[in-house]
Design an enzyme around this catalytic site. Structure first.
Site, PDB file in Angstrom:
ATOM      1  N   SER A   1       1.060  -1.367   0.019  1.00 49.92           N
ATOM      2  CA  SER A   1       0.134   0.032  -0.236  1.00 49.92           C
ATOM      3  C   SER A   1       0.930   1.556  -0.098  1.00 49.92           C
ATOM      4  O   SER A   1       2.168   1.491   0.405  1.00 49.92           O
ATOM      5  CB  SER A   1      -0.414  -0.430   1.441  1.00 49.92           C
ATOM      6  N   LYS A   2       0.440   2.124  -0.424  1.00 48.37           N
ATOM      7  CA  LYS A   2       0.954   3.041  -0.608  1.00 48.37           C
ATOM      8  C   LYS A   2       0.967   4.346   0.593  1.00 48.37           C
ATOM      9  O   LYS A   2       1.847   5.514   0.658  1.00 48.37           O
ATOM     10  CB  LYS A   2       0.781   4.508  -1.618  1.00 48.37           C
ATOM     11  N   ARG A   3       0.385   4.046   1.882  1.00 51.95           N
ATOM     12  CA  ARG A   3       0.752   4.488   2.861  1.00 51.95           C
ATOM     13  C   ARG A   3       1.529   3.467   4.103  1.00 51.95           C
ATOM     14  O   ARG A   3       1.216   2.631   3.470  1.00 51.95           O
ATOM     15  CB  ARG A   3      -1.382   4.442   3.635  1.00 51.95           C
TER      16      ARG A   3
END
Length: 512
Positions: free
Chosen positions: A251-253
């Site tokens: 995930s980009k988080r």
RNA sequence: GCCCCCAUCGUCUAGAGGCCUAGGACAUAGCCCUCUCAAGGCUAAGACAGGGGUUCGAAUCCCCUUGGGGGUACCA
């Protein structure tokens, strides 16, 4: 002619998984001849970060994944930023409102939330249908004009939303289980599910190849295409990519967590300071940018990504881009999630580096030497010659451009950096200094100072003194390079030259 | 909770009912080569999630269970 698209949202930095999806689109386009479109999904103004766009474009350019239409180059369906297409969404939404396929919903977030909680407590699915779902279209138009609010799409009931997916196969969802989705927010901005459909229609997208997590969105979107009277594109939902050593989706988080102390150490080793690392939040091993900064060949990254979830056959791992284009097909895309494995990417980087022509290798290494302050900008002719010789002698040891610092460091620094352990182990070893000292006159007297001559010189000396080659080689290496590992010793001496070799031996002997 | 999707060595994968004693690659270990480190060569270890069917025969087809993932937003 097929038209594909990749639609990143600049809400964070693009990770490997997103690039893989884009690559599959790109490959499909180039396999069949068509256009690959880059469209920016920036409707979520709260989370949108304009500064995140440039690194995404840079990443694509570095990998050689050119886009035929999109940011910076435009195209017949411009604009390619959703934030600039709001009028189009409004018009389309009004059309749906007028045909009775959309209706205004005045329920507040609080009321919605209460409904959802109640549904969950009762263990039944939460499916929202607004009160105006059955209000006649003309009345809905009037209401919306008078008092704009959220607009919901009217999911047709009692049907099945069917996706004949190019990867997942026949996928079905009962429409009765799909809540009526919001298509325009109170402030008139569109939501993903709606904007995406409108854009795909407007941009005449024929193949929607996107991540698996969008499959459930597709069930929602299929009726929208129908309501719009548009032809349904073909869909292919590629499985997600998981984090290294995990089965959680990349995930980009929270990407910072991949910036481990080991990774940080690697960056330090090639000259990055902590401040520089902190200023770059895309610098961690799940982004493309990281691999560029570490000196990976883009072709290796593309090969690795292409093989992640797709295979050519039962044994081929090394698949250059042209071969990948010629053979790519969605039918050989795997159906299950893949885990990102940095080790295999590293191996491929080495394979590609083996094949890189020397002039390109030299050019690729220069920025790393420069960052480390080891060569001038631009490099002097003498430095270039030396670099060529070092790389030649390095052979397959250099897998990443940054490896030039490991193997070339001793040649581009004025003095060796003596590794304490190496000195203790090799130079201070009993008798080592004497052996080394005894060899100095031979070096001084050598007629030729090239690798073959030096090899003969050393072996003759060892035979004469009844020594094993290692007894002299090891201390000599440490004395002239400071470390135990490196390119062949005779190449090392030849590149350094007689004068410098003797000077360094002297330095080394003083330590012992 | 509800819905959808997935399931072969540690990892990436091959496998479309008999070519499977399950093949390849990365990683791991050992040996060879060798001045170190790479590279190279050879070898080893290592998987069909479980249970039921269907079939003469199942990793492959069906069902169930288990496990995992994704979605369930006025995020994308």
């Amino acid at each position: 002619m097929i038209r594909t698209r990749f639609a990143p949202s600049p809400t964070g930095y693009l990770h490997i998984g997103g690039v893989r999806t884009a690559l599959f689109n790109w490959l499909l386009t180039h396999r069949h001849g068509g256009k690959f479109i880059l469209r920016i999904d920036d409707t979520d103004t709260e989370r949108n970060r304009p500064e995140a766009l440039q690194p995404i474009l840079d990443g694509f350019r570095w990998l050689g994944l050119n886009w035929d239409e999109g940011p910076e180059i435009g195209g017949p369906c411009a604009p390619y930023f959703q934030s600039q297409r709001s009028e189009r969404y409004t018009v389309a939404a009004m059309q749906l409102l007028e045909t009775g396929d959309a209706y205004p919903d005045y329920m507040t977030k609080e009321e919605l939330e209460a409904d959802r909680k109640a549904a969950e407590a009762a263990k039944r699915p939460y499916i929202h249908r607004g009160p105006h779902r059955h209000t006649p279209a003309s009345e809905c138009v009037r209401l919306y004009r008078e008092k704009p609010t959220t607009l919901r799409f009217k999911i047709p009931l009692g049907q099945e939303s069917i996706v004949e997916d190019l990867i997942c196969g026949h996928c079905v969802q009962k429409t009765d289980l799909i809540g009526d989705p919001v298509i325009l927010r109170v402030d008139g901005r569109p939501l993903y599910n709606f904007a995406s459909v409108i854009d795909d229609v407007d941009m005449k997208i024929t193949h929607v190849i996107r991540a698996r997590e969008h499959l459930s969105n597709t069930y929602v979107q299929v009726p929208m295409f129908a309501a719009l009277g548009a032809e349904l594109p073909k869909f292919g939902h590629v499985p997600v990519i998981n984090e290294p050593n995990s089965n959680k989706k990349l995930s980009k988080r929270d990407m910072k967590k991949f910036l481990t102390p080991e990774i940080r150490a690697k960056l330090h080793a090639i000259g990055w300071t902590d401040e520089q690392i902190e200023s770059r939040d895309d610098l961690n091993p799940v982004t493309v940018a990281f691999y560029r900064e570490m000196g990976y060949l883009p072709a290796a990254v593309v090969n690795y990504l292409g093989r992640l979830g797709w295979s050519l056959d039962d044994k081929t791992e090394f698949i250059p881009l042209d071969q990948m284009i010629a053979n790519f097909g969605l039918e050989r895309v795997n159906d299950s999630p893949a885990r990102f494995d940095p080790d295999k990417l590293y191996w491929l980087a080495g394979e590609y580096m083996k094949l890189l022509p020397m002039p390109e290798k030299v050019q690729g290494c220069i920025p790393f030497l420069r960052r480390a302050g080891m060569i001038a900008d631009p490099p002097s002719p003498a430095e270039l010659v030396k670099l060529g010789r070092v790389l030649e002698a390095s052979g397959d040891r250099i897998k990443l451009f940054s490896d030039v610092l490991i193997y070339g460091g001793p040649f581009f620094r004025n003095d060796p950096i003596y590794d304490e352990k190496a000195v203790t182990k090799k130079l201070k070893k009993a008798g080592a200094a004497d052996v080394l000292r005894g060899f100095v006159p031979r070096l001084q007297a050598a007629e030729q100072f090239d690798a073959p001559a030096l090899e003969k010189l050393l072996h003759d000396y060892c035979a004469e003194k009844n020594l094993k080659a290692g007894d002299l080689v090891h201390p000599l290496r440490v004395a002239v390079t400071g470390v135990e590992v490196g390119i062949g010793l005779f190449d090392t001496l030849a590149i350094l030259g007689r004068e410098e070799t003797l000077r360094r031996i002297d330095m080394g002997l003083k330590l012992g």
